[in-house]
Design a protein around this motif. Structure first.
Motif, mmCIF file in Angstrom:
data_model
loop_
_atom_site.group_PDB
_atom_site.id
_atom_site.type_symbol
_atom_site.label_atom_id
_atom_site.label_comp_id
_atom_site.label_asym_id
_atom_site.label_seq_id
_atom_site.Cartn_x
_atom_site.Cartn_y
_atom_site.Cartn_z
ATOM 1 N N ASN A 1 0.830 -1.214 0.000
ATOM 2 C CA ASN A 1 0.000 0.000 0.000
ATOM 3 C C ASN A 1 0.862 1.260 0.000
ATOM 4 N N SER B 1 -13.117 3.596 0.322
ATOM 5 C CA SER B 1 -12.109 3.717 1.380
ATOM 6 C C SER B 1 -10.922 2.807 1.046
ATOM 7 N N HIS B 2 -10.057 3.259 0.155
ATOM 8 C CA HIS B 2 -8.882 2.501 -0.261
ATOM 9 C C HIS B 2 -7.617 3.216 0.216
ATOM 10 N N PRO B 3 -6.554 2.460 0.477
ATOM 11 C CA PRO B 3 -5.320 3.101 0.953
ATOM 12 C C PRO B 3 -4.743 4.112 -0.031
ATOM 13 N N ALA C 1 -2.339 8.130 8.104
ATOM 14 C CA ALA C 1 -2.815 6.758 7.907
ATOM 15 C C ALA C 1 -3.452 6.202 9.171
ATOM 16 N N GLN D 1 -6.047 3.403 7.814
ATOM 17 C CA GLN D 1 -5.535 2.743 6.622
ATOM 18 C C GLN D 1 -4.254 1.983 6.975
ATOM 19 N N ASN D 2 -4.063 0.883 6.293
ATOM 20 C CA ASN D 2 -2.900 0.038 6.535
ATOM 21 C C ASN D 2 -1.761 0.471 5.624
ATOM 22 N N THR D 3 -0.741 1.063 6.227
ATOM 23 C CA THR D 3 0.467 1.432 5.498
ATOM 24 C C THR D 3 1.675 0.813 6.202
#
Length: 305
Positions: free
Chosen positions: A97, A163-165, A241, A246-248
């Motif tokens: 991501n 809702s996307h990274p 994030a 969000q997953n980063t």
């Protein structure tokens, strides 16, 4: 004393005075060799001590026995072991991501910021200060304050794109503006963009040729520095994030740290090495001089009249 009556020693004397120390309070323009060595040594210790501590921690195996700590590469091997793919899957997904966010953010810098700066420099130099203010102001606002403003905006963004990274690129693109703007601006000041463009246009070149064959090659150093610094900032971004869930790479490191701190330290080391390689590339590619032609430089000979 006139110049005609001056002797050779009188004319050379001022140069000799420049090379001598005039008094006890005179200082050189740059530090001496010993001072430079001391400064570099202190800076090296400040940087190396935490890195060495991280390496030592990542190599630990088990608990100390009789005051002796065993070391090995078991934790490095476990990272790439397929058996542990479920445990570290969130970390690898966060890396993917973050790479996607880096690509989109760099695209924003190259497609929006770079042409805008060139256009303002060529056509509207009076707007230079306004553009600089807009690009520099995000660095004066804490990230936590920016996130408070991003939350209601991202409710609309999530409704449009989902809702996307990768949608974090819009917010991160604002965060990196000061870091992306400054190298390009410094490179634009170093070259005479207006003079180069007018000279090219007077020779019959179109605006496309002026941009791709004259201006952009001269901005190579600034563009490379801007791109690499943008990547480093994106990979280290955590606040946005985290608050936008969000997953980063950074948020995944925090999650993995609770279950396996060794793996978190290992990937933090990889991130430091990657940032160091980026800095080397900035200096290597940005300062590269064109290679000489084969056969050495050509000598200019005067034609017989």
């Amino acid at each position: 004393m006139t110049v005609a009556n001056a002797t050779t020693s009188d004319l050379i004397a001022p140069k000799a005075v420049r090379g001598r120390r005039v008094g006890p309070r005179s200082f050189a323009a740059e530090p001496g060799r010993v001072t430079r060595s001391i400064i570099l040594g202190i800076v090296g210790v400040v940087f190396l001590v935490p890195i060495v501590a991280m390496i030592e921690f990542s190599l630990r195996v088990g608990q100390p026995v009789d005051g002796r700590q065993a070391y090995g590469f078991q934790h490095f091997v476990a990272v790439f072991d397929p058996v542990n793919s479920g445990s570290y899957g969130v970390l690898f997904q966060g890396i993917v991501n973050s790479i996607g966010i880096c690509a989109i953010t760099v695209l924003i810098v190259l497609v929006l910021l770079l042409p805008t700066m060139i256009f303002v420099e060529l056509k509207f130099p009076g707007l230079r200060r306004a553009l600089e203010f807009v690009c520099i102001i995000p660095i004066t606002i804490p990230s936590i304050v920016l996130v408070v403003g991003f939350v209601p905006v991202y409710s609309v963004v999530a409704g449009i794109f989902g809702s996307h990274p990768w949608t974090l690129s819009f917010a991160v693109g604002i965060i990196v503006l000061p870091y992306a703007y400054r190298p390009i601006a410094a490179n634009l000041r170093a070259i005479e963009v207006v003079v180069l463009s007018e000279a090219s246009r007077s020779l019959g070149a179109g605006w496309t040729s002026v941009l791709t064959r004259v201006i952009l090659p001269n901005l190579r150093r600034g563009i490379l520095s801007s791109v690499f610094i943008t990547i480093a900032v994106v990979l280290g971004e955590y606040t946005i994030a985290s608050f936008l869930s969000q997953n980063t790479f950074q948020t995944a490191l925090i999650l993995v740290q609770h279950t396996d701190p060794y793996v978190a330290v290992i990937f933090a080391l990889f991130a430091l090495i990657f940032a160091f390689v980026l800095l080397l590339l900035i200096g290597r590619l940005g300062s590269g001089s064109p290679r000489p032609r084969r056969g050495g430089p050509r000598r200019l000979t005067r034609r017989p009249e």
